[in-house]
Design a protein around this motif. Sequence first.
Motif, PDB file in Angstrom:
ATOM      1  N   ARG A 164      30.245   5.296  29.888  1.00 26.16           N
ATOM      2  CA  ARG A 164      29.905   6.179  28.662  1.00 26.16           C
ATOM      3  C   ARG A 164      30.764   5.476  27.616  1.00 26.16           C
ATOM      4  N   LEU A 165      32.080   5.145  27.790  1.00 19.25           N
ATOM      5  CA  LEU A 165      32.738   4.450  26.671  1.00 19.25           C
ATOM      6  C   LEU A 165      31.996   3.184  26.210  1.00 19.25           C
ATOM      7  N   LEU A 166      31.351   2.499  27.022  1.00 18.50           N
ATOM      8  CA  LEU A 166      30.545   1.591  26.707  1.00 18.50           C
ATOM      9  C   LEU A 166      29.519   1.602  25.761  1.00 18.50           C
ATOM     10  N   ALA A 167      28.924   2.345  26.166  1.00 20.34           N
ATOM     11  CA  ALA A 167      27.594   3.028  25.483  1.00 20.34           C
ATOM     12  C   ALA A 167      27.796   3.529  24.074  1.00 20.34           C
ATOM     13  N   THR A 168      29.077   4.472  24.341  1.00 20.25           N
ATOM     14  CA  THR A 168      29.353   4.903  22.719  1.00 20.25           C
ATOM     15  C   THR A 168      29.765   3.885  21.830  1.00 20.25           C
ATOM     16  N   LEU A 169      30.215   2.779  22.382  1.00 22.28           N
ATOM     17  CA  LEU A 169      30.770   1.762  21.447  1.00 22.28           C
ATOM     18  C   LEU A 169      29.818   1.184  21.024  1.00 22.28           C
ATOM     19  N   VAL A 170      28.790   0.885  21.762  1.00 24.75           N
ATOM     20  CA  VAL A 170      27.328   0.008  21.441  1.00 24.75           C
ATOM     21  C   VAL A 170      26.841   0.890  20.378  1.00 24.75           C
ATOM     22  N   VAL A 171      26.744   2.158  20.416  1.00 25.69           N
ATOM     23  CA  VAL A 171      26.177   3.277  19.513  1.00 25.69           C
ATOM     24  C   VAL A 171      26.910   2.873  18.071  1.00 25.69           C
ATOM     25  N   VAL A 172      28.229   3.093  18.274  1.00 26.10           N
ATOM     26  CA  VAL A 172      29.171   2.902  16.988  1.00 26.10           C
ATOM     27  C   VAL A 172      28.607   1.451  16.387  1.00 26.10           C
ATOM     28  N   ALA A 173      28.735   0.329  16.848  1.00 28.43           N
ATOM     29  CA  ALA A 173      28.276  -0.826  16.451  1.00 28.43           C
ATOM     30  C   ALA A 173      27.025  -0.938  15.793  1.00 28.43           C
ATOM     31  N   PHE A 174      25.846  -0.388  16.856  1.00 31.42           N
ATOM     32  CA  PHE A 174      24.668  -0.188  15.930  1.00 31.42           C
ATOM     33  C   PHE A 174      24.566   0.517  14.580  1.00 31.42           C
ATOM     34  N   ALA A 215      24.052   1.004   8.987  1.00 29.77           N
ATOM     35  CA  ALA A 215      24.594   1.565   7.611  1.00 29.77           C
ATOM     36  C   ALA A 215      24.942   0.372   6.646  1.00 29.77           C
ATOM     37  N   VAL A 216      25.216  -0.860   7.200  1.00 32.73           N
ATOM     38  CA  VAL A 216      25.412  -2.039   6.255  1.00 32.73           C
ATOM     39  C   VAL A 216      24.150  -2.369   5.835  1.00 32.73           C
ATOM     40  N   ILE A 217      23.097  -2.605   6.816  1.00 26.73           N
ATOM     41  CA  ILE A 217      21.855  -2.997   6.445  1.00 26.73           C
ATOM     42  C   ILE A 217      21.455  -2.109   5.431  1.00 26.73           C
ATOM     43  N   SER A 218      21.146  -0.971   5.538  1.00 21.78           N
ATOM     44  CA  SER A 218      20.676   0.121   4.496  1.00 21.78           C
ATOM     45  C   SER A 218      21.016  -0.003   3.446  1.00 21.78           C
ATOM     46  N   VAL A 219      22.517  -0.023   3.206  1.00 21.21           N
ATOM     47  CA  VAL A 219      23.124  -0.372   1.881  1.00 21.21           C
ATOM     48  C   VAL A 219      22.665  -1.457   1.166  1.00 21.21           C
ATOM     49  N   GLU A 220      22.353  -2.541   1.891  1.00 26.66           N
ATOM     50  CA  GLU A 220      21.937  -3.735   1.327  1.00 26.66           C
ATOM     51  C   GLU A 220      20.375  -3.636   0.906  1.00 26.66           C
ATOM     52  N   VAL A 235      27.936   8.793   9.051  1.00 29.79           N
ATOM     53  CA  VAL A 235      28.430  10.138   9.699  1.00 29.79           C
ATOM     54  C   VAL A 235      28.294   9.931  11.225  1.00 29.79           C
ATOM     55  N   MET A 236      27.018   9.457  11.682  1.00 23.85           N
ATOM     56  CA  MET A 236      27.012   9.587  12.984  1.00 23.85           C
ATOM     57  C   MET A 236      27.917   8.551  13.947  1.00 23.85           C
ATOM     58  N   ALA A 237      28.168   7.417  12.970  1.00 21.75           N
ATOM     59  CA  ALA A 237      28.970   6.400  13.779  1.00 21.75           C
ATOM     60  C   ALA A 237      30.440   7.200  13.794  1.00 21.75           C
ATOM     61  N   TRP A 238      30.804   7.883  12.653  1.00 21.49           N
ATOM     62  CA  TRP A 238      31.844   8.613  12.813  1.00 21.49           C
ATOM     63  C   TRP A 238      31.954   9.791  14.185  1.00 21.49           C
ATOM     64  N   TYR A 239      30.933  10.396  14.233  1.00 21.59           N
ATOM     65  CA  TYR A 239      30.720  11.170  15.559  1.00 21.59           C
ATOM     66  C   TYR A 239      30.936  10.608  16.808  1.00 21.59           C
ATOM     67  N   ALA A 240      30.360   9.357  16.841  1.00 25.54           N
ATOM     68  CA  ALA A 240      30.518   8.505  17.909  1.00 25.54           C
ATOM     69  C   ALA A 240      31.807   7.996  18.229  1.00 25.54           C
ATOM     70  N   LEU A 241      32.289   7.521  17.313  1.00 28.85           N
ATOM     71  CA  LEU A 241      33.731   7.195  17.225  1.00 28.85           C
ATOM     72  C   LEU A 241      34.655   8.186  17.781  1.00 28.85           C
TER      73      LEU A 241
END
Length: 174
Positions: free
Chosen positions: A98-108, A113-118, A148-154
Motif C-alpha cells: 500500500r505504501l509503494l502504491a501510494t508513493l507511485v500515486v504521489v509521483a504520478f 501537476a508539472v506537465i499540466s502547468v506547462e 491537492v490529490m498529491a497532498w492527500y496521497a502524501l
Amino acid sequence: MTQRARALIAGLRRVEHGLDAIIQPVVFMAMAALIGVITLQIISRVLFTAVEWTEEVARFLLVWLTFLAGTLAFQRGRHIAVTFAVDALPARLRQLARLLATLVVVAFLIALAVISVEYMQVQSFQKSAALRVPMSYVYAVVPFCAAVMAWYALVDAVELIFTGDTHEPRETPS
C-alpha cells in the motif's frame, strides 16, 4: 506511535480537512451553477433565440466540477480499486504494498501537476470562442486538483508509515 507522529498526523489531517472544507462548497456551487446554466440554455433554445455563452459555460463548469469532485472522491477513498491481491498478503507486506502504491500515486500526481502547468503555459494565448476567457483558466483545474490529490496521497503515505493504516474510506468531518 510517538507523540510527535500523532501531532504530525493531526496537523496533516487538519490541512486535509481545510482543503475539503473549501472544495466541497465549490463543488456544490458549481453543480448549482451548471444546473442553472443548462436550464437557461434549454429555456432560451425552446422559447427564444439560444444564448450563445451557455454551452461554453456549461462545458467549463463540467470540467471544473469533474476534477474537483474527483478530488473529493480521492480524499474519501471512493475511486475504484482492486485490492484482492494486496488484501491476501501478510500484514507487513500489505502495508508495504500500500505504501509503494501510494508513493507511485504521489509521483504520478506531481508529474501530472508539472506537465499540466506547462500545458497551461503553452495554451495561455488561446481564448474561448464565446466568452473570450483565457483557456488557461479552464486548464488551471488540472494542476490544482493534481496537487491537492498529491497532498492527500502524501498524507496517506505518512499515515501508513506511522500507523500502518490510512483509515479509508474517510468521510467528511462532522
